[in-house]
Design a protein around this motif. Structure first.
Motif, mmCIF file in Angstrom:
data_model
loop_
_atom_site.group_PDB
_atom_site.id
_atom_site.type_symbol
_atom_site.label_atom_id
_atom_site.label_comp_id
_atom_site.label_asym_id
_atom_site.label_seq_id
_atom_site.Cartn_x
_atom_site.Cartn_y
_atom_site.Cartn_z
ATOM 1 N N MET A 52 47.859 39.958 46.237
ATOM 2 C CA MET A 52 48.023 39.445 44.887
ATOM 3 C C MET A 52 46.882 39.859 43.964
ATOM 4 S SD MET A 52 49.348 35.604 45.720
ATOM 5 C CE MET A 52 49.924 35.345 44.025
ATOM 6 N N GLY A 53 45.677 39.858 44.474
ATOM 7 C CA GLY A 53 44.541 40.205 43.647
ATOM 8 C C GLY A 53 43.253 39.883 44.362
ATOM 9 N N ALA A 54 42.148 40.236 43.717
ATOM 10 C CA ALA A 54 40.839 40.022 44.327
ATOM 11 C C ALA A 54 39.785 39.841 43.252
ATOM 12 C CB ALA A 54 40.466 41.198 45.225
ATOM 13 N N ILE A 55 38.680 39.215 43.672
ATOM 14 C CA ILE A 55 37.516 39.101 42.801
ATOM 15 C C ILE A 55 36.322 39.671 43.554
ATOM 16 C CG2 ILE A 55 37.027 36.707 43.529
ATOM 17 C CD1 ILE A 55 36.152 36.231 40.549
ATOM 18 N N GLU A 56 35.556 40.488 42.869
ATOM 19 C CA GLU A 56 34.447 41.183 43.516
ATOM 20 C C GLU A 56 33.149 40.399 43.354
ATOM 21 O OE1 GLU A 56 34.253 45.319 42.604
ATOM 22 O OE2 GLU A 56 36.426 45.535 42.552
ATOM 23 N N ASP A 57 32.097 40.921 43.993
ATOM 24 C CA ASP A 57 30.807 40.235 44.011
ATOM 25 C C ASP A 57 30.269 39.990 42.612
ATOM 26 O OD1 ASP A 57 28.514 42.715 43.726
ATOM 27 O OD2 ASP A 57 30.549 43.248 44.330
ATOM 28 N N ASP A 58 30.592 40.877 41.676
ATOM 29 C CA ASP A 58 30.058 40.736 40.316
ATOM 30 C C ASP A 58 31.020 39.999 39.383
ATOM 31 O OD1 ASP A 58 30.782 44.190 39.286
ATOM 32 O OD2 ASP A 58 32.047 42.599 40.084
ATOM 33 N N GLY A 59 32.111 39.478 39.953
ATOM 34 C CA GLY A 59 33.058 38.705 39.151
ATOM 35 C C GLY A 59 34.215 39.512 38.581
ATOM 36 N N ARG A 60 34.175 40.830 38.746
ATOM 37 C CA ARG A 60 35.304 41.624 38.278
ATOM 38 C C ARG A 60 36.542 41.303 39.110
ATOM 39 N NH1 ARG A 60 33.623 47.665 38.654
ATOM 40 N NH2 ARG A 60 32.626 46.855 40.560
ATOM 41 N N THR A 61 37.686 41.375 38.457
ATOM 42 C CA THR A 61 38.942 41.053 39.133
ATOM 43 C C THR A 61 39.899 42.242 39.110
ATOM 44 O OG1 THR A 61 39.769 40.104 37.067
ATOM 45 C CG2 THR A 61 38.856 38.567 38.689
ATOM 46 N N ALA A 62 40.787 42.254 40.074
ATOM 47 C CA ALA A 62 41.843 43.259 40.154
ATOM 48 C C ALA A 62 43.101 42.551 40.619
ATOM 49 C CB ALA A 62 41.459 44.366 41.124
ATOM 50 N N TYR A 63 44.237 42.982 40.088
ATOM 51 C CA TYR A 63 45.490 42.297 40.385
ATOM 52 C C TYR A 63 46.583 43.283 40.742
ATOM 53 C CZ TYR A 63 43.113 38.514 37.930
ATOM 54 O OH TYR A 63 42.188 37.557 37.541
ATOM 55 N N SER A 64 47.547 42.775 41.513
ATOM 56 C CA SER A 64 48.755 43.544 41.771
ATOM 57 C C SER A 64 49.468 43.787 40.443
ATOM 58 C CB SER A 64 49.660 42.769 42.715
ATOM 59 O OG SER A 64 50.965 43.291 42.706
ATOM 60 N N THR B 216 49.040 36.045 37.004
ATOM 61 C CA THR B 216 48.012 35.716 37.991
ATOM 62 C C THR B 216 46.615 35.834 37.417
ATOM 63 O OG1 THR B 216 49.469 36.649 39.703
ATOM 64 C CG2 THR B 216 47.167 36.309 40.297
ATOM 65 N N SER B 217 45.774 34.912 37.790
ATOM 66 C CA SER B 217 44.351 35.050 37.502
ATOM 67 C C SER B 217 43.553 34.494 38.680
ATOM 68 C CB SER B 217 43.963 34.336 36.208
ATOM 69 O OG SER B 217 44.172 32.947 36.326
ATOM 70 N N ILE B 218 42.387 35.060 38.870
ATOM 71 C CA ILE B 218 41.475 34.626 39.926
ATOM 72 C C ILE B 218 40.126 34.307 39.298
ATOM 73 C CG2 ILE B 218 40.284 35.285 42.054
ATOM 74 C CD1 ILE B 218 42.678 37.082 42.697
ATOM 75 N N SER B 219 39.584 33.171 39.663
ATOM 76 C CA SER B 219 38.284 32.748 39.142
ATOM 77 C C SER B 219 37.388 32.357 40.311
ATOM 78 C CB SER B 219 38.458 31.571 38.188
ATOM 79 O OG SER B 219 39.032 30.456 38.875
ATOM 80 N N ARG B 220 36.135 32.052 40.020
ATOM 81 C CA ARG B 220 35.242 31.652 41.088
ATOM 82 C C ARG B 220 34.257 30.613 40.591
ATOM 83 N NH1 ARG B 220 30.978 36.710 41.969
ATOM 84 N NH2 ARG B 220 30.036 36.607 39.896
ATOM 85 N N ASP B 221 33.703 29.871 41.540
ATOM 86 C CA ASP B 221 32.611 28.925 41.282
ATOM 87 C C ASP B 221 31.517 29.272 42.283
ATOM 88 O OD1 ASP B 221 30.858 26.779 41.132
ATOM 89 O OD2 ASP B 221 32.447 25.304 40.831
ATOM 90 N N THR B 222 30.546 30.006 41.831
ATOM 91 C CA THR B 222 29.502 30.469 42.754
ATOM 92 C C THR B 222 28.644 29.316 43.266
ATOM 93 O OG1 THR B 222 28.060 30.979 40.885
ATOM 94 C CG2 THR B 222 29.414 32.775 41.749
ATOM 95 N N SER C 73 39.301 30.910 43.328
ATOM 96 C CA SER C 73 40.575 30.231 43.121
ATOM 97 C C SER C 73 41.640 31.178 42.586
ATOM 98 C CB SER C 73 40.408 29.062 42.144
ATOM 99 O OG SER C 73 39.545 28.077 42.672
ATOM 100 N N LEU C 74 42.866 30.861 42.928
ATOM 101 C CA LEU C 74 44.041 31.581 42.441
ATOM 102 C C LEU C 74 44.788 30.675 41.473
ATOM 103 C CD1 LEU C 74 46.224 33.897 42.757
ATOM 104 C CD2 LEU C 74 47.265 32.398 44.485
ATOM 105 N N HIS C 75 45.220 31.256 40.358
ATOM 106 C CA HIS C 75 46.043 30.530 39.407
ATOM 107 C C HIS C 75 47.291 31.373 39.149
ATOM 108 C CE1 HIS C 75 42.437 28.137 38.755
ATOM 109 N NE2 HIS C 75 41.794 29.267 38.597
ATOM 110 N N LEU C 76 48.445 30.808 39.463
ATOM 111 C CA LEU C 76 49.703 31.524 39.296
ATOM 112 C C LEU C 76 50.557 30.730 38.319
ATOM 113 C CD1 LEU C 76 51.400 33.942 40.288
ATOM 114 C CD2 LEU C 76 52.309 32.444 42.080
ATOM 115 N N GLU C 77 50.822 31.325 37.166
ATOM 116 C CA GLU C 77 51.506 30.620 36.094
ATOM 117 C C GLU C 77 53.026 30.726 36.229
ATOM 118 O OE1 GLU C 77 50.036 32.470 32.590
ATOM 119 O OE2 GLU C 77 48.073 31.504 32.690
#
Length: 118
Positions: free
Chosen positions: A50-62, A69-75, A81-85
């Motif tokens: 579905m997607g990924a988030i990298e070490d620097d916070g960049r995201t990539a999605y299918s 789809t969106s992916i976020s993080r709480d360092t 986290s995954l958010h699917l609307e």
């Protein structure tokens, strides 16, 4: 040993937003050689990245899911986290979080079943 644990609702109504969280232990989600992914498997079908988030916070999605789809993080909590609307019954699946390194998924969560139904 890196461990991942998914959490979130098991049942979501159509048109709502599904939010899942992956809690990571044994490694920081900001470490440079890992990316943190979401993958799902609908009943009777194969795995879908579905997607990924990298070490620097960049995201990539299918490309097929990007619009919903969106992916976020709480360092501070070492979580992502995954958010699917606007979910539909077709989003019913087992959802996994996984660690991506050198194009291989090397660590996986146990998966969490999500059912979309009214």
């Amino acid at each position: 040993q890196v461990q991942l644990q998914e959490s979130g609702p098991g049942l979501v109504k159509p048109s709502q937003t599904l939010s899942l969280t992956c809690t990571v232990s044994g490694a920081s989600i900001t470490v440079s050689y890992y990316a943190w992914s979401w993958i799902r498997q609908p009943p009777g079908k194969g795995l879908e990245w579905m997607g990924a988030i990298e070490d620097d916070g960049r995201t990539a999605y299918s490309p097929t899911l990007k619009i919903h789809t969106s992916i976020s993080r709480d360092t501070s909590k070492n979580q992502f986290s995954l958010h699917l609307e606007s979910v539909t019954p077709e989003d019913t699946a087992v959802y996994y979080c996984a660690t991506l390194s050198d194009s291989n998924f090397i660590f996986w969560g146990q998966g969490t079943q999500v059912t979309v139904s009214s």
